[in-house]
Every structure is written in C-alpha cells, then in structure tokens.
Design a protein around this motif. Sequence first.
Motif, PDB file in Angstrom:
ATOM      1  N   SER A  52      37.528  48.284  47.851  1.00 23.03           N
ATOM      2  CA  SER A  52      37.496  46.824  47.891  1.00 23.03           C
ATOM      3  C   SER A  52      36.339  46.307  48.736  1.00 23.03           C
ATOM      4  N   VAL A  55      33.149  46.659  46.768  1.00 15.72           N
ATOM      5  CA  VAL A  55      33.125  45.558  45.803  1.00 15.72           C
ATOM      6  C   VAL A  55      32.612  44.283  46.464  1.00 15.72           C
ATOM      7  N   VAL A  59      29.511  41.490  45.389  1.00 13.83           N
ATOM      8  CA  VAL A  59      29.673  40.041  45.218  1.00 13.83           C
ATOM      9  C   VAL A  59      28.643  39.302  46.063  1.00 13.83           C
ATOM     10  N   GLU A  99      28.290  41.107  39.584  1.00 12.42           N
ATOM     11  CA  GLU A  99      29.595  40.457  39.438  1.00 12.42           C
ATOM     12  C   GLU A  99      30.466  41.186  38.420  1.00 12.42           C
ATOM     13  N   TRP A 100      29.840  41.667  37.342  1.00 10.96           N
ATOM     14  CA  TRP A 100      30.619  42.369  36.312  1.00 10.96           C
ATOM     15  C   TRP A 100      31.202  43.650  36.876  1.00 10.96           C
ATOM     16  N   TYR A 101      30.377  44.418  37.593  1.00 14.44           N
ATOM     17  CA  TYR A 101      30.888  45.668  38.163  1.00 14.44           C
ATOM     18  C   TYR A 101      31.887  45.413  39.290  1.00 14.44           C
ATOM     19  N   ALA A 102      31.716  44.334  40.011  1.00 10.13           N
ATOM     20  CA  ALA A 102      32.694  43.997  41.044  1.00 10.13           C
ATOM     21  C   ALA A 102      34.063  43.738  40.423  1.00 10.13           C
ATOM     22  N   GLU A 103      34.058  43.161  39.237  1.00 15.55           N
ATOM     23  CA  GLU A 103      35.315  42.841  38.567  1.00 15.55           C
ATOM     24  C   GLU A 103      35.873  44.025  37.783  1.00 15.55           C
ATOM     25  N   GLN A 104      35.011  44.717  37.046  1.00 19.52           N
ATOM     26  CA  GLN A 104      35.462  45.755  36.117  1.00 19.52           C
ATOM     27  C   GLN A 104      35.387  47.169  36.682  1.00 19.52           C
TER      28      GLN A 104
END
Length: 463
Positions: A52, A55, A59, A99-104
């Motif tokens: 986390s 991540v 961001v 952002e995409w990798y932070a989410e997925q």
Amino acid sequence: MSSVSPATHAISINPGNGEQLAAYPYESAEALDAALSRAASGFASWKHLPLSQRVERLVVLAQVLRRQAEPMARMASQEMGKPIVQARGEIEKCAQLCEWYAEQGPAMLAAEPAPVPNGQARIEYRPLGPILAVMPWNFPYWQVLRGAVPTLLAGNTYVLKHAPNIMGCAYLLGNAMQEAGFPAGTFEVLNVTPEGVSQAIADPRIAAVTLTGSVRAGMAIGAQAGAALKKCVLELGGSDPFIVLDDADLDAAVQAAVIGRYQNTGQVCAAAKRLIVEQGVVEEFTRRFVEATRQLVIGDALHDDTYIGPMARFDLRDELDQQVQATLAEGATLLLGGSKAEGVGNFYQPTVLGDVTDQMTSFREELFGPVASIITARDAEHALALANDSEFGLTATLYSADVERAERLGAQLETGGVFINGYSASDPRVTFGGVKKSGFGRELSHFGVREFCNAQTVWLDRN
C-alpha cells in the motif's frame, strides 16, 4: 557542435539548431559502485515496505509529473526534437500509467491459489532485486516509466542508464522520483559508458536487465546478461506492417496511417513503416495518404502547431537518407519529400515512397524517421505473406470492414501485437513486446509487473 569528447561526456545537442545544450561527464567506476550499493541497500528496505505504501508513491508521482509537465516537455523538445504538444502528451500518459498501476497493480501481485488436492499451495510473486534498465531517447519519459512503474511496484529497485543525448531528461525524471518520495536507492540514474554498462551487468548486485534499443544493442546486452546468468527483457526494432484491405474505410485507414507513421517524427519502434495495401484500393489510398502527409507541419519543436520536429541525431538522419536513396535507386517511386530539409537543424522532409517491393531497402530494413513505404498486395493472403516477410515482429495493424475476417487474418501475423482498425500503441492495459528480432519478454499489463518477479511456489503440508 560539441566542444567536448563523446568518449568522456554524454553530450546533449539541440537537433533543431545543432547547438550544444550541456555535457555531462561520465561517472567513474567508484561512482558506479556507489550507485549499485545504494540500489542494493534500497532494495533491502523497499521490498519489505507494505504494498500500500509503494502504491502511495505512484499516486504522488502522477501528481509530480503533472506539476512538472512543462519543463519536462520542453527538455524533451530541446534534447531530442519531440514536438512540444506530443511531449506534453507523453508526460500525461506517464501520469495515467502511475494511476492505473496504483489501482490495478496490487491485484496482479496477489498470491494465486494452485489446484492441488489439499488446497494449500499457492504462487507468490517476490521481487528479484535491482534491475538495470538501458533505455533509448525516443520516448525519454514513457519508455522509462512503463518499465520502472510496475518494476518498482513489485518491490524491485530500478537503475536507469539512459541514452547519452537526453541526460537532461534523465535527471529531471530522477528529480521527479525524489520529489514523489521514493526512498534513496529505489531509482538510480547512471551516466556511464558502454563499459560501465557491462560492469553493471556483471555485478552481482544487479538481478536482471532490460533494454529497449537496436538489434545490435540487444544482441550485445543479451549476450552479456546470458554470460552472467541473468534474466533480460529486450524490446528492439520493428518494421511494422500496416495492412489495408479492399473493403477498408479509407478515410479512417489514411488518418491512422499518417499518425502511425509520422508521430514522434517517425522515430517509433512500433510504427506503421510498411503500408501494405490491396491492389483494388492502393491508388486511392496512396493519393489520400500523400495529400494528408503533405499537410503535416514541420518546424520548431517548441511551437504548438509543429507535428514533425527535427530528428534526434544527425547521424541517424544521414543513415535514413542513405536508405531512402538506396530504395529509390532500386526502383521505388518518390511521391513526396525524399531529402534532408534545407537550412539549420536536423530536419528530414516527410517522405512517401511508392511502388516498393519486398526486395528493396525500405522493405527489408527498419527506417527510423519520417518515411513511409507503400507496397501493393495482390490479395489478403499476399498481404499477410508480405507482412510476415520480415526479421522483425513487434506489432501489426490491419484495416477491414469485416472484423471477423480481420481477426482470422490477424491470428496469422507473426507479431507481438495485432491492432484491427486502429494504429498500434503501447498501453498499460495490454502487454507490449515482440518476437523474432524485435526481442523477447513483455512490458505493461500484469506481465510487466511479474516480469521481474520470482514466481515462488509455496506448498503447505504436501503429504
């Protein structure tokens, strides 16, 4: 031009006017050793950081990239000639990647259950260690971050050896990582000679290697990584086919072909280099394509209306011109451009070559610049044969009104990616990489996260 030697300095030259921007002395063996020590030390703590928290750094990095977008874009325009609007777009794409990798990304690193009778086996994805990345100049930020972001998310550290003509971009990117709060040693920027790269590959602190570059560079790096028994990922050249069948929407195909061939001044690995068009529409396609290409604005990379900027290096423009002249001497027809632009700067006219055959230079070799080759195919099967008749296999594009037929044909293309009714692109949601002399290994999607992981089996109470 330069007042210092490229043997001792990485030299940044503005290709728009030939003036030297900066010269960065190559680092000593002691400095290289210190950087590798920081990367190894950084890995020891970064890999244990909760996912986390890794991540969270992504961001914040997206926010930093957007704040620093203008100076970073201007540096790319000045160092390698990228048109400023495209440079801004590259940085925004990098922010979206974060952002995409932070989410997925976290789901991609989750343990996977294995189908064993007692239900107590799983696959865990563990980081390998410091990853050495040898990167090219054509996408100074995207090329780095599309590999670095998933690699860092997985818990590895990243050691960047960037192209010597864009070290200004490299250091700005390093500053952005630092501002985003990535700890010391997680993202190291090296400025070393090829000998320094070899030393890093052989060093036991480097766990694996990734390269984006030429076939020749890939052969050298791949051999060195193999000798050191280290995994490597190679994303090399391409001579991508762009197939237009008789039933294609020509307006859409022409628009996509122009973008696919001339974006980034044609300096893209996965670009529409060989336009293979069925004979029933080749005359009309050619007419529209030449006219659309004629409208492209060539000029100062810092002007918002410029679409074609200067080529990044003067030697590469000379090589491109030699390939064009060789193709014309072999019997191709010059439909547009075909020479270096007059005046100061490393400009090459947007060029279209017609009547190209499979024996000509522009068909057999990769042309890395604003030159398109149009090849006539007798039918769809001939188009496929022409497309596959290449030592490269990065991506391919196919335009047809019959999507089901296009998918059947696309399944026969020997490439890492097939794009139907849309020009090729790298996108975090799908994997990217090639076959044949375009390299091996994959970037982006879940493949990019796991490429530099130890897929470790954990089996409890096997008996």
